[in-house]
Motif scaffolding. Sequence first.
Motif, PDB file in Angstrom:
ATOM      1  N   GLY A 174      13.832 -11.972  -6.641  1.00  0.00           N
ATOM      2  CA  GLY A 174      12.744 -11.211  -7.251  1.00  0.00           C
ATOM      3  C   GLY A 174      11.500 -11.019  -6.405  1.00  0.00           C
ATOM      4  N   THR A 175      11.514 -11.445  -5.136  1.00  0.00           N
ATOM      5  CA  THR A 175      10.334 -11.245  -4.283  1.00  0.00           C
ATOM      6  C   THR A 175      10.367  -9.840  -3.687  1.00  0.00           C
ATOM      7  N   LYS A 176       9.207  -9.175  -3.652  1.00  0.00           N
ATOM      8  CA  LYS A 176       9.164  -7.834  -3.061  1.00  0.00           C
ATOM      9  C   LYS A 176       9.299  -7.941  -1.552  1.00  0.00           C
ATOM     10  N   VAL A 177      10.114  -7.046  -0.959  1.00  0.00           N
ATOM     11  CA  VAL A 177      10.324  -7.085   0.481  1.00  0.00           C
ATOM     12  C   VAL A 177       9.631  -5.887   1.115  1.00  0.00           C
ATOM     13  N   ALA A 178      10.160  -4.701   0.829  1.00  0.00           N
ATOM     14  CA  ALA A 178       9.538  -3.509   1.393  1.00  0.00           C
ATOM     15  C   ALA A 178       8.218  -3.312   0.660  1.00  0.00           C
ATOM     16  N   GLU A 179       7.315  -2.549   1.276  1.00  0.00           N
ATOM     17  CA  GLU A 179       6.043  -2.314   0.600  1.00  0.00           C
ATOM     18  C   GLU A 179       6.250  -1.476  -0.640  1.00  0.00           C
ATOM     19  N   GLY A 180       7.430  -0.865  -0.742  1.00  0.00           N
ATOM     20  CA  GLY A 180       7.683  -0.060  -1.914  1.00  0.00           C
ATOM     21  C   GLY A 180       6.853   1.192  -1.870  1.00  0.00           C
ATOM     22  N   HIS A 181       6.724   1.822  -2.992  1.00  0.00           N
ATOM     23  CA  HIS A 181       6.083   3.112  -2.976  1.00  0.00           C
ATOM     24  C   HIS A 181       5.610   3.410  -4.384  1.00  0.00           C
ATOM     25  N   LYS A 182       4.320   3.663  -4.527  1.00  0.00           N
ATOM     26  CA  LYS A 182       3.786   4.036  -5.825  1.00  0.00           C
ATOM     27  C   LYS A 182       3.746   5.562  -5.854  1.00  0.00           C
ATOM     28  N   ALA A 183       4.730   6.150  -6.486  1.00  0.00           N
ATOM     29  CA  ALA A 183       4.876   7.597  -6.399  1.00  0.00           C
ATOM     30  C   ALA A 183       4.011   8.299  -7.430  1.00  0.00           C
ATOM     31  N   SER A 184       3.300   9.330  -6.967  1.00  0.00           N
ATOM     32  CA  SER A 184       2.595  10.171  -7.933  1.00  0.00           C
ATOM     33  C   SER A 184       3.501  11.360  -8.232  1.00  0.00           C
ATOM     34  N   PHE A 185       3.302  11.981  -9.380  1.00  0.00           N
ATOM     35  CA  PHE A 185       4.232  13.023  -9.811  1.00  0.00           C
ATOM     36  C   PHE A 185       3.480  14.233 -10.337  1.00  0.00           C
ATOM     37  N   CYS A 186       4.139  15.368 -10.193  1.00  0.00           N
ATOM     38  CA  CYS A 186       3.787  16.512 -11.016  1.00  0.00           C
ATOM     39  C   CYS A 186       4.835  16.513 -12.115  1.00  0.00           C
ATOM     40  N   LEU A 187       4.426  16.599 -13.366  1.00  0.00           N
ATOM     41  CA  LEU A 187       5.383  16.483 -14.469  1.00  0.00           C
ATOM     42  C   LEU A 187       5.763  17.870 -14.967  1.00  0.00           C
ATOM     43  N   GLU A 188       7.076  18.143 -15.008  1.00  0.00           N
ATOM     44  CA  GLU A 188       7.508  19.447 -15.532  1.00  0.00           C
ATOM     45  C   GLU A 188       8.892  19.324 -16.156  1.00  0.00           C
ATOM     46  N   ASP A 189       9.265  20.358 -16.924  1.00  0.00           N
ATOM     47  CA  ASP A 189      10.597  20.418 -17.523  1.00  0.00           C
ATOM     48  C   ASP A 189      11.534  21.075 -16.522  1.00  0.00           C
ATOM     49  N   THR A 190      12.363  20.265 -15.826  1.00  0.00           N
ATOM     50  CA  THR A 190      13.330  20.840 -14.885  1.00  0.00           C
ATOM     51  C   THR A 190      14.486  21.449 -15.666  1.00  0.00           C
ATOM     52  N   ILE A 217      -0.232   7.364 -10.342  1.00  0.00           N
ATOM     53  CA  ILE A 217       0.885   6.420 -10.182  1.00  0.00           C
ATOM     54  C   ILE A 217       1.794   6.613 -11.379  1.00  0.00           C
ATOM     55  N   PHE A 218       2.911   7.318 -11.158  1.00  0.00           N
ATOM     56  CA  PHE A 218       3.820   7.581 -12.263  1.00  0.00           C
ATOM     57  C   PHE A 218       5.039   6.669 -12.190  1.00  0.00           C
ATOM     58  N   THR A 219       5.450   6.316 -10.950  1.00  0.00           N
ATOM     59  CA  THR A 219       6.583   5.383 -10.822  1.00  0.00           C
ATOM     60  C   THR A 219       6.326   4.400  -9.686  1.00  0.00           C
ATOM     61  N   HIS A 220       6.888   3.209  -9.836  1.00  0.00           N
ATOM     62  CA  HIS A 220       6.914   2.228  -8.748  1.00  0.00           C
ATOM     63  C   HIS A 220       8.341   2.149  -8.232  1.00  0.00           C
ATOM     64  N   TYR A 221       8.516   2.300  -6.913  1.00  0.00           N
ATOM     65  CA  TYR A 221       9.813   2.084  -6.288  1.00  0.00           C
ATOM     66  C   TYR A 221       9.691   0.813  -5.456  1.00  0.00           C
ATOM     67  N   ASP A 222      10.550  -0.188  -5.702  1.00  0.00           N
ATOM     68  CA  ASP A 222      10.449  -1.442  -4.952  1.00  0.00           C
ATOM     69  C   ASP A 222      11.819  -1.957  -4.530  1.00  0.00           C
ATOM     70  N   ILE A 223      11.822  -2.667  -3.388  1.00  0.00           N
ATOM     71  CA  ILE A 223      13.013  -3.419  -2.962  1.00  0.00           C
ATOM     72  C   ILE A 223      12.680  -4.903  -3.130  1.00  0.00           C
ATOM     73  N   LEU A 224      13.546  -5.628  -3.874  1.00  0.00           N
ATOM     74  CA  LEU A 224      13.304  -7.051  -4.126  1.00  0.00           C
ATOM     75  C   LEU A 224      14.444  -7.869  -3.538  1.00  0.00           C
ATOM     76  N   THR A 225      14.148  -9.122  -3.193  1.00  0.00           N
ATOM     77  CA  THR A 225      15.236 -10.035  -2.820  1.00  0.00           C
ATOM     78  C   THR A 225      15.931 -10.454  -4.119  1.00  0.00           C
ATOM     79  N   PRO A 226      17.146 -11.026  -4.035  1.00  0.00           N
ATOM     80  CA  PRO A 226      17.853 -11.430  -5.264  1.00  0.00           C
ATOM     81  C   PRO A 226      17.021 -12.343  -6.166  1.00  0.00           C
TER      82      PRO A 226
END
Length: 716
Positions: free
Chosen positions: A626-642, A615-624
């Motif tokens: 602050g309540t979470k609406v969409a389930e969001g997404h706990k993104a895993s990452f491969c880390l590299e120098d782009t 779990i490298f980042t959390h992506y969430d949609i909140l109501t104004p």
Amino acid sequence: MGSCGPRARQELLVLLSSVWLWVGSAQPTPLAPTHGPGPQLKFRLAGYPRKHNEGRVEVFYNDEWGTICDDDFTLANAHVLCRHLGFVAATGWAHSAKYGKGVGRIWLDNVNCAGAEKSIGDCKHRGWGNSDCSHEEDAGVICKDERIPGFKDSNIIESEQSHVEEVRLRPVVAGGRRQLPVTEGIVEVRYRDGWAQICDEGWNSQNSRVVCGMMGFPAEKKVNRNFYKLFTERQQLNYRLHSVSCAGTEVHLSMCAFEFYRGNASAACSAGMPAVVSCVPGPLFATGSAHKKKQRQQQQGQPRIRLKGGAKVGEGRVEVLKNSEWGTICDDRWNLLSASVVCRELGFGSAKEALTGARMGQGTGPIHLNEVQCLGTETSLWSCPFKNITQEDCKHAEDAAVRCNIPYMGYETLIRLSGGRSRFEGRVEVAVGAGDGEQPRWGLVCGEGWGTLEAMVACRQLGLGFANHGLQETWYWDASNVTEMVLSGVKCAGHEMALSHCRHHGPRLSCRNTGTRFAAGVICSETASDLLLHAPLVQETAYIEDRPLHMLYCAAEENCLSSSARLANWPYGHRRLLRFSSQIHNNGRADFRPKAGRHSWVWHECHRHYHSMDIFTHYDILTPNGTKVAEGHKASFCLEDTECEEDVAKRYECANFGEQGITVGCWDLYRHDIDCQWIDITDVKPGNYILQVVINPNFEVAESDFTNNAMKCNCK
């Protein structure tokens, strides 16, 4: 682990630099000029304790005395310097400010002599005044005690040491338990093996201001002389200095004018008494009631200046708030006077060091100010003359930083590490019950719930910089005879100065595993990474896509869709996705490396590479609100120098099971058109929402600053 101070060191000690004084007959070691091209250089030996043929090397260049950094120092360098000083050769050299820390400029760094050079200026070095060192790295030399025949100066230290290095405040008010910090007392200077007093004839508030600044306090206040006069009449006194006259802007007493008593000083100071000073502590160190704290917070309002990227309290990159945007200060003309104004404004003492060249990491955003030139008397940096920046003038590689004097609190005496391979790691042991005259009892900390934030506080309290890891098991560091758990449930916010300031269970321990193998441990590091998200890119690249289900099989296997997708009529229909790019920069002073070892990395079929952070980042949609609406997404990452800044080489890449991480000065780009770089908003009704992105959300990997890891955008 109450918040009482230790009993061992009741005096406030400030170990500081030796600055030579040009007063009366007080002459420093005579100077050795060098003849040759370029500006005239002079050299001298300084520091304490030392013999006449050894000491910290100080160079006079460009009308200013300064020191030499010990990085890459060799015996060949010492030979060249000893010849400058009139000795035939060197027998050794000393690193890490063995003879005390200097003040002022660090003139030379990475000096590399062959040994036969006529002048130190002929050796390879980084350039005059260009260094990435602190005075804790001042180099010293030990010269062979044999003079070059005919060399003019005698280089003898008089028996009277003609400078002031160490100053302390000695409290005399007897209390059952002396509270730290010591804010009031008799001013004493180190003399030979003891301490001596200063005659207070002509002593004024400017002098007190300088002493308070050295002790870590922003201001001075009036003191009851009569009380001290009665007290000191009954004491044997040893006066050393008189006629002290400071402007109030000096960062050390040794920079003021004063005179030494010569010979028999028994009749000294007949009309006066020892100088006494009382200081006002800054908000962080005030020991008053909660009411006072509340008052102070109301006075402060929104701060317009802050320090970032420093490991210790009172150090960091200087950031200022202008047009409701935080930015940095360019280091052109940055000096101790301006740095001291910053330090005092923030509630610390005067500045120990004014750092240039982004020594505390590079900031982001605008560079607000340039050529700041404070007189030292201003109450705020904003009152100092400065130039507004133009883009051509400065880059973030020139961000200014400070190290401030802070009060001695004794926190580091209440914690220690055991069993590690180096002094930077080990099992944490804390002292409890160091009350009235009792010996403290050492014990262990329960590893349950111990993480990076707690480790950050422990490393800060130890004076060892940043946390690299907080460890919940330490069976491999079983070296100490301390076996009792004395602290559990430690929960820190990460900014505290000591573990005792964090929430914990108190005297009633609650720890599932009290065996020593489950005691908390830390690995500390002098530097740390600092990730931040490039927010404008999210805004520029965000769009909505209706993606057919037949193109989402891989993503579904990797849990990149919300749970209602399982009930869809595959492969017919589509999912509505909010897509955007993530660009994550490492602006710290160490590479960002995943916590997990290679053996536990997970292969991702969609992306065709291994992910090192689950779990490298959390992506969430909140109501104004602050309540979470969409389930969001706990993104895993491969880390590299782009991509990297122009002078930085890429180190990490995902392909072929390569090493993963983000190098300092590089960024990792996950483009909007990659699978899973989205939030599934199929079930979200139309309306106004907030998109929130948080990187490194579980603090799995240590950073110098977690406050810049989140971003929020309004979206329709």
